[in-house]
Scaffold this motif. Structure first.
Motif, PDB file in Angstrom:
ATOM      1  N   THR A  25       0.846  -1.191   0.000  1.00 22.02           N
ATOM      2  CA  THR A  25       0.000   0.000   0.000  1.00 22.02           C
ATOM      3  C   THR A  25       0.885   1.246   0.000  1.00 22.02           C
ATOM      4  OG1 THR A  25      -0.085   0.146   2.408  1.00 22.02           O
ATOM      5  CG2 THR A  25      -1.770  -1.213   1.324  1.00 22.02           C
ATOM      6  N   THR A  26       0.341   2.334  -0.494  1.00 23.53           N
ATOM      7  CA  THR A  26       1.069   3.601  -0.528  1.00 23.53           C
ATOM      8  C   THR A  26       1.440   4.053   0.882  1.00 23.53           C
ATOM      9  OG1 THR A  26      -0.072   4.261  -2.549  1.00 23.53           O
ATOM     10  CG2 THR A  26       0.953   6.012  -1.251  1.00 23.53           C
ATOM     11  N   LYS A  27       0.506   3.889   1.817  1.00 26.29           N
ATOM     12  CA  LYS A  27       0.753   4.288   3.202  1.00 26.29           C
ATOM     13  C   LYS A  27       1.944   3.543   3.779  1.00 26.29           C
ATOM     14  CE  LYS A  27      -1.527   4.356   7.742  1.00 26.29           C
ATOM     15  NZ  LYS A  27      -2.774   4.005   8.466  1.00 26.29           N
ATOM     16  N   GLU A  28       2.025   2.260   3.478  1.00 28.06           N
ATOM     17  CA  GLU A  28       3.112   1.446   4.016  1.00 28.06           C
ATOM     18  C   GLU A  28       4.460   1.865   3.421  1.00 28.06           C
ATOM     19  OE1 GLU A  28       4.010  -3.274   4.953  1.00 28.06           O
ATOM     20  OE2 GLU A  28       2.515  -2.722   3.441  1.00 28.06           O
ATOM     21  N   LYS A  29       4.462   2.122   2.116  1.00 29.81           N
ATOM     22  CA  LYS A  29       5.715   2.508   1.470  1.00 29.81           C
ATOM     23  C   LYS A  29       6.236   3.844   1.999  1.00 29.81           C
ATOM     24  CE  LYS A  29       3.988   1.497  -2.688  1.00 29.81           C
ATOM     25  NZ  LYS A  29       3.836   1.228  -4.138  1.00 29.81           N
ATOM     26  N   TRP A  30       5.353   4.817   2.127  1.00 28.99           N
ATOM     27  CA  TRP A  30       5.782   6.123   2.625  1.00 28.99           C
ATOM     28  C   TRP A  30       6.198   6.042   4.093  1.00 28.99           C
ATOM     29  CZ3 TRP A  30       7.093  10.326  -0.006  1.00 28.99           C
ATOM     30  CH2 TRP A  30       6.655  10.427  -1.325  1.00 28.99           C
ATOM     31  N   SER A  31       5.527   5.206   4.860  1.00 28.93           N
ATOM     32  CA  SER A  31       5.909   5.030   6.258  1.00 28.93           C
ATOM     33  C   SER A  31       7.305   4.433   6.361  1.00 28.93           C
ATOM     34  CB  SER A  31       4.901   4.119   6.977  1.00 28.93           C
ATOM     35  OG  SER A  31       3.625   4.717   7.034  1.00 28.93           O
ATOM     36  N   TYR A  32       7.600   3.478   5.466  1.00 24.15           N
ATOM     37  CA  TYR A  32       8.923   2.869   5.486  1.00 24.15           C
ATOM     38  C   TYR A  32      10.009   3.911   5.187  1.00 24.15           C
ATOM     39  CZ  TYR A  32      12.731  -0.386   4.742  1.00 24.15           C
ATOM     40  OH  TYR A  32      13.930  -1.044   4.843  1.00 24.15           O
ATOM     41  N   GLY A  33       9.761   4.755   4.192  1.00 25.92           N
ATOM     42  CA  GLY A  33      10.733   5.799   3.862  1.00 25.92           C
ATOM     43  C   GLY A  33      10.966   6.762   5.012  1.00 25.92           C
ATOM     44  N   LEU A  34       9.940   6.955   5.854  1.00 29.59           N
ATOM     45  CA  LEU A  34      10.071   7.849   6.998  1.00 29.59           C
ATOM     46  C   LEU A  34      11.120   7.354   7.989  1.00 29.59           C
ATOM     47  CD1 LEU A  34       8.870  10.414   8.253  1.00 29.59           C
ATOM     48  CD2 LEU A  34       7.184   8.983   9.406  1.00 29.59           C
ATOM     49  N   GLY A  35      11.345   6.046   8.006  1.00 32.16           N
ATOM     50  CA  GLY A  35      12.357   5.501   8.902  1.00 32.16           C
ATOM     51  C   GLY A  35      13.744   6.012   8.591  1.00 32.16           C
ATOM     52  N   ASP A  36      14.065   6.122   7.296  1.00 32.29           N
ATOM     53  CA  ASP A  36      15.396   6.617   6.945  1.00 32.29           C
ATOM     54  C   ASP A  36      15.518   8.110   7.192  1.00 32.29           C
ATOM     55  OD1 ASP A  36      17.962   5.799   6.112  1.00 32.29           O
ATOM     56  OD2 ASP A  36      17.058   4.509   4.622  1.00 32.29           O
ATOM     57  N   LEU A  37      14.410   8.838   7.067  1.00 30.51           N
ATOM     58  CA  LEU A  37      14.442  10.254   7.436  1.00 30.51           C
ATOM     59  C   LEU A  37      14.813  10.379   8.906  1.00 30.51           C
ATOM     60  CD1 LEU A  37      11.849  12.967   6.444  1.00 30.51           C
ATOM     61  CD2 LEU A  37      12.766  12.848   8.762  1.00 30.51           C
ATOM     62  N   SER A  38      14.168   9.572   9.742  1.00 26.16           N
ATOM     63  CA  SER A  38      14.441   9.609  11.178  1.00 26.16           C
ATOM     64  C   SER A  38      15.870   9.189  11.487  1.00 26.16           C
ATOM     65  CB  SER A  38      13.453   8.695  11.914  1.00 26.16           C
ATOM     66  OG  SER A  38      12.120   9.080  11.663  1.00 26.16           O
ATOM     67  N   SER A  39      16.335   8.127  10.815  1.00 27.16           N
ATOM     68  CA  SER A  39      17.707   7.656  11.025  1.00 27.16           C
ATOM     69  C   SER A  39      18.717   8.734  10.698  1.00 27.16           C
ATOM     70  CB  SER A  39      17.980   6.422  10.161  1.00 27.16           C
ATOM     71  OG  SER A  39      17.306   5.297  10.660  1.00 27.16           O
ATOM     72  N   ASN A  40      18.458   9.456   9.613  1.00 28.51           N
ATOM     73  CA  ASN A  40      19.443  10.443   9.169  1.00 28.51           C
ATOM     74  C   ASN A  40      19.424  11.722   9.980  1.00 28.51           C
ATOM     75  OD1 ASN A  40      21.131   9.890   6.483  1.00 28.51           O
ATOM     76  ND2 ASN A  40      19.305   8.616   6.507  1.00 28.51           N
ATOM     77  N   LEU A  41      18.336  11.974  10.683  1.00 26.85           N
ATOM     78  CA  LEU A  41      18.367  13.086  11.619  1.00 26.85           C
ATOM     79  C   LEU A  41      19.358  12.801  12.744  1.00 26.85           C
ATOM     80  CD1 LEU A  41      14.606  14.098  11.914  1.00 26.85           C
ATOM     81  CD2 LEU A  41      16.424  15.261  10.658  1.00 26.85           C
ATOM     82  N   VAL A  42      19.524  11.512  13.056  1.00 22.23           N
ATOM     83  CA  VAL A  42      20.485  11.103  14.080  1.00 22.23           C
ATOM     84  C   VAL A  42      21.875  10.935  13.471  1.00 22.23           C
ATOM     85  CG1 VAL A  42      21.109   9.298  15.727  1.00 22.23           C
ATOM     86  CG2 VAL A  42      18.718   9.990  15.487  1.00 22.23           C
ATOM     87  N   TRP A  43      21.987  10.018  12.511  1.00 21.63           N
ATOM     88  CA  TRP A  43      23.310   9.670  11.989  1.00 21.63           C
ATOM     89  C   TRP A  43      23.878  10.756  11.091  1.00 21.63           C
ATOM     90  CZ3 TRP A  43      25.909   6.493  14.565  1.00 21.63           C
ATOM     91  CH2 TRP A  43      27.098   5.955  14.064  1.00 21.63           C
ATOM     92  N   GLY A  44      22.987  11.472  10.385  1.00 19.52           N
ATOM     93  CA  GLY A  44      23.462  12.582   9.559  1.00 19.52           C
ATOM     94  C   GLY A  44      24.044  13.695  10.408  1.00 19.52           C
ATOM     95  N   PHE A  45      23.443  13.945  11.553  1.00 14.77           N
ATOM     96  CA  PHE A  45      23.973  14.960  12.460  1.00 14.77           C
ATOM     97  C   PHE A  45      25.358  14.560  12.952  1.00 14.77           C
ATOM     98  CE2 PHE A  45      23.395  17.358  16.687  1.00 14.77           C
ATOM     99  CZ  PHE A  45      23.762  18.565  16.111  1.00 14.77           C
ATOM    100  N   ILE A  46      25.501  13.284  13.276  1.00 10.28           N
ATOM    101  CA  ILE A  46      26.803  12.779  13.715  1.00 10.28           C
ATOM    102  C   ILE A  46      27.819  12.857  12.576  1.00 10.28           C
ATOM    103  CG2 ILE A  46      28.051  10.699  14.431  1.00 10.28           C
ATOM    104  CD1 ILE A  46      25.516   9.914  15.999  1.00 10.28           C
TER     105      ILE A  46
END
Length: 473
Positions: A25-46
């Motif tokens: 589903t579209t909702k599931e795909k976009w939700s999955y992509g949100l995980g990398d956004l969240s990861s990069n707020l942490v690891w990208g800052f580092i």
């Protein structure tokens, strides 16, 4: 385990979270992509600012930071395969990967704040504190990110859907990284009111809270579907256990996976070096500190633009040919860039084009790893998605560590000192910024030639689906 065959029509499929032919589903795909956004707020800052925080805010000697990045990252990266093994052996009502993401993201946010906290304990004390927090934040990050990466292979076997998920991962990562590179320093100045030590700590807190929200959305909306089928008489939480030794014997024989790990290692060494050196390059070579907030975001804007067509390119050409094009495009752009340094708009345009083309590799590597999981199940009877993704995660961590360490050592080699910048240092920064990424990209191009699943994967999926139907009878 519930399968597509158990659901009588598409309406019921959607209701149960299952769609025909491995579609999502579209909702599931976009939700999955949100995980990398969240990861990069942490690891990208580092990745983007920790070197600067250590050298210019915490005032740790620059030579010591190179060793710190290399030793700490390599040490904690070895935890990734362990976590991957735990993921492969986790069987809960909540799922195999979801519990890790849901419950480890809060400690990760807390340790991120500690990593960007200043302690006034003298040079030795600050260095010890940096080692401890840097190693711990990497370990906790793995507890979140290895399961997150493994989740893709459990959601679908459909190559086209995996390419879309990979593109959305890259898009999420790009948006997160753009936010980091464009907003981090303004936030540091705003929240710290001129005090960078306070500003970095509070900015880390902001990104940590956003990361918690993002992974909760992933945990709620993304579903695991493709686990090993339990034997007759077993429940879905009683799947047979496989020894660590048996798992690693199989994955080492998985040529596509080995190629993917080496390719990812080189890719993230390149990214680590570019991100670390760009700050110094903008200040001392281009003589425009303001360009830091242009060049670093554009690195990820290029990835974001690339997601508009990378799935189609990979789907049409396959991973191998797509990566050949990506690497050649990046090489050409970096050969042109040194001749445009005095024409900033042209420099920015060539830089962006090179990153757009090169970013095809960032999307491709996720799909390469996911296809290697399917191959592992087809060839050896073990999906081992946690272990195989841990190899990729290991490569990204070690790659960024080596990149940051090389940057630190290279700054020492050219005689860099924030208090005394000489013409030879400026020339050295210029050479470092272009030469090292070019060498690494040539190595990536060579590595790509050994990837061998493009022509086999469709048949592999067909065989796996046939096996699943047999097991369900």
């Amino acid at each position: 385990m519930k399968s597509i065959a158990d659901v009588p029509n598409q309406k019921e499929c959607i209701k149960s979270g299952l769609l025909p032919n491995g579609l999502l589903t579209t909702k599931e795909k976009w939700s999955y992509g949100l995980g990398d956004l969240s990861s990069n707020l942490v690891w990208g800052f580092i990745g983007s600012y920790l070197l600067y925080f250590y050298t210019d805010v915490a005032l740790i000697p620059v030579a010591a930071t190179g060793t710190l990045f290399l030793v700490a990252r390599v040490l904690d990266a070895f935890i990734d395969p362990v976590i991957g093994g735990f993921v492969d052996r986790t069987n809960t009502k909540m799922g195999r990967t979801i519990p890790y993401m849901r419950y480890a993201i809060i400690p990760l946010a807390a340790v991120l704040i500690l990593t960007f906290s200043y302690v006034d304990t003298g040079t030795a004390g600050k260095l010890i504190y940096a080692y401890i927090t840097y190693i711990v934040v990497g370990i906790v990050y793995s507890v979140v990110n290895v399961p997150y990466g493994s989740l893709m292979t459990l959601m679908t076997r459909n190559s086209a859907e995996k390419a879309k998920l990979a593109s959305l991962r890259v898009a999420g990562a790009a948006i997160g990284s753009i936010a980091i590179t464009a907003l981090a320093m303004p936030l540091v100045n705003l929240l710290g009111n001129g005090n960078k030590r306070v500003g970095f700590m509070l900015t880390a807190a902001v990104f940590g809270v956003i990361g918690i929200i993002g992974f909760e959305i992933v945990a709620r909306n993304c579903k695991e579907r493709y686990l090993e089928m339990p034997k007759v008489g077993q429940t879905s939480t009683q799947r047979p256990k496989v020894s660590f030794l048996s798992t690693y014997k199989s994955v080492i024989k998985n040529r596509a996976w080995v190629t993917t790990v080496i390719f990812a290692l080189l890719l993230f060494i390149r990214i680590g070096i570019i991100v670390a050196i760009t700050i110094y390059f903008a200040i001392y070579v281009l003589k425009s500190p303001a360009l830091i907030s242009v060049l670093l975001p554009l690195l990820y804007v290029g990835q974001l633009i690339s997601t508009l067509f990378s799935a189609q390119v990979i789907g049409k050409l396959g991973h191998r040919k797509a990566n050949i094009i990506a690497n050649i495009g990046f090489i050409v752009s970096y050969l042109i860039l040194p001749f445009t340094e005095h024409i900033i708009p042209l420099f920015i345009a060539v830089y962006l084009i090179g990153n757009v083309i090169g970013a095809i590799s960032a999307a491709s590597v996720f799909g390469m790893n996911a296809d290697a999981v399917d191959y592992n199940e087809w060839k050896f009877g073990q999906r081992s998605e946690g272990t195989l993704y841990a190899g990729y995660s290991f490569a990204t961590k070690v790659g960024m560590a080596i990149g940051s360490a090389v940057a630190g050592y290279a700054l020492t080699w050219i005689g860099y000192s924030a208090a005394h910048i000489t013409p030879s240092v400026v020339s050295g920064l210029n050479v470092l910024y272009f030469a090292i990424p070019l060498v690494l990209t040539v190595l990536m191009l060579i590595t790509t030639l050994f990837y061998n699943l493009d022509d086999k994967h469709a048949q592999i999926v067909e065989d796996l689906n046939a096996r699943s139907k047999e097991q369900e009878k």
